[in-house]
Design a protein around this motif. Structure first.
Motif, short mmCIF file in Angstrom:
data_model
loop_
_atom_site.label_atom_id
_atom_site.label_comp_id
_atom_site.label_asym_id
_atom_site.label_seq_id
_atom_site.Cartn_x
_atom_site.Cartn_y
_atom_site.Cartn_z
N VAL A 1 4.59 35.59 -5.70
CA VAL A 1 4.57 34.11 -5.89
C VAL A 1 4.73 32.87 -4.47
O VAL A 1 4.24 32.71 -4.46
N LYS B 1 -2.52 34.13 -6.78
CA LYS B 1 -1.42 33.45 -6.11
C LYS B 1 -0.93 32.53 -6.26
O LYS B 1 0.26 31.89 -6.66
N ALA C 1 -0.11 30.92 -9.58
CA ALA C 1 1.62 31.64 -10.08
C ALA C 1 2.10 30.49 -9.35
O ALA C 1 2.58 29.94 -9.91
N SER D 1 4.67 28.05 -10.81
CA SER D 1 6.04 27.88 -10.65
C SER D 1 6.79 26.55 -10.27
O SER D 1 7.89 26.32 -10.66
N TRP E 1 3.02 33.73 -17.66
CA TRP E 1 1.60 34.42 -17.10
C TRP E 1 1.22 33.44 -16.39
O TRP E 1 0.99 32.27 -16.69
N HIS E 2 1.39 33.96 -15.17
CA HIS E 2 1.16 34.79 -14.52
C HIS E 2 2.66 35.96 -14.53
O HIS E 2 4.11 35.47 -14.09
N SER F 1 -2.98 37.08 -14.48
CA SER F 1 -2.32 35.78 -14.47
C SER F 1 -3.52 36.26 -16.29
O SER F 1 -4.00 36.33 -17.30
N ILE G 1 7.76 31.25 -14.28
CA ILE G 1 6.87 32.30 -13.51
C ILE G 1 7.62 32.96 -12.36
O ILE G 1 7.70 32.17 -11.89
N PRO G 2 7.04 34.23 -12.58
CA PRO G 2 6.42 35.18 -12.65
C PRO G 2 7.37 35.89 -13.76
O PRO G 2 8.50 35.93 -13.99
#
Ligand code: HEC
Length: 257
Positions: free
Chosen positions: A48, A120, A123, A127, A198-199, A210, A252-253
């Motif tokens: 992340v 990435k 994610a 977040s 998810w991620h 993912s 997340i994550p």
């Protein structure tokens, strides 16, 4: 008895023979200890953080907000509502697809959905909505209405060599029982909260995965032809499953077995 009733509900001998209510739990003591440790220190946090660097150097919040047609301040709550209709796309898109749009808009080479950069970056962007509740709105417009209907159909459609659907294993009357030692999860419950966790770092794969990829993995395991990432069908499925867990908190994550 439990096993019998599940089998009756499934009408699928192949799946029945795989079900065993007496099998051991999926995680032994050592696995549980590792899980507890990883909860403290999720290995995917690094992915992340890398996603944040990539996003800031390739797109940035202002450019991204512009593509979505919202202010930077409204980014988190907009992100919490994906998949959604993005006007500039003229259709319902996933978060990853909206990042692809932002890159194209900036004249950059657009990475594939399955690429590491994309996973990435998505994610990280998801977040930004951490601690908010998923607020997908399947009644927001005609396009979303269509997608949720299509997603439901795909979720319930029996396909593949075993004639299974997602619903064969994730319907209300079967969740909680076990398949090859794995508990069949209720995707929309606050405990599983699939769409908002998810991620996630998947311990069995030692990697961050993912949400759409995780659904593809279920298709593969159950011998259903894998829907391609980014296809209309896959987006529709994501709309439907996300809506099942509407109101769950985004974290997340996530961390998964
Ligand atoms: C043969 C049974 C079976 C079928 C069919 C199946 N799944 Fe699953 N699914 C499982 C099991 C078992 C798990 C939990 C595995 C684990 O704990 O690692 C799971 C996990 C998941 C998860 C992750 C849950 C979490 O932890 O957040 C998602 C999402 C999911 N399935 C979606 C789907 C979708 C979408 C389909 C249809 C395309 C589908 N599954 C079809 C058995 C199935």
């Amino acid at each position: 008895m439990r096993k019998l009733s599940i089998c009756a509900a499934l009408f699928s001998l192949a799946l029945c023979s795989m079900l065993n209510a007496d099998e051991q739990l999926s995680m032994n003591a050592a696995d549980k200890a590792m899980y507890a440790e990883m909860l403290e220190n999720n290995p995917a946090a690094m992915d992340v953080a890398e996603g944040e660097e990539l996003f800031n150097s390739l797109i940035g919040q202002e450019a991204y907000a512009k593509v979505l047609g919202v202010s930077v301040k409204d980014l988190p709550k907009t992100i919490a509502g994906f998949p959604r209709l993005v006007k500039a796309a003229g259709k319902v898109v996933t978060l990853s697809q909206s990042l692809q749009m932002a890159m194209a808009d900036r004249g950059q080479k657009v990475p594939k959905l399955e690429s590491k950069e994309m996973v990435k970056m998505t994610a990280y962007v998801k977040s930004l909505a951490n601690d908010l509740k998923t607020n997908i709105d399947v009644k927001a417009n005609k396009q979303m209405e269509e997608m949720v209907v299509m997603g439901k159909r795909i979720f319930e459609e029996r396909r593949g060599g075993r004639g299974l659907s997602c619903n064969s294993c994730h319907s209300a009357d079967i969740i909680g029982s076990r398949l090859r030692m794995q508990e069949l999860p209720d995707l929309g419950s606050p405990v599983t909260a699939s769409a908002s966790t998810w991620h996630a770092y998947r311990m069995t794969q030692s990697a961050m995965v993912s949400f759409d990829k995780r659904m593809q993995q279920c298709m593969k395991n159950a011998l259903l032809a894998e829907l391609p990432l980014g296809s209309k069908e896959m987006v529709a499925l994501e709309v439907y499953v996300t809506n099942m867990g509407k109101g769950n908190t985004i974290q997340i994550p996530g961390l998964k077995r």
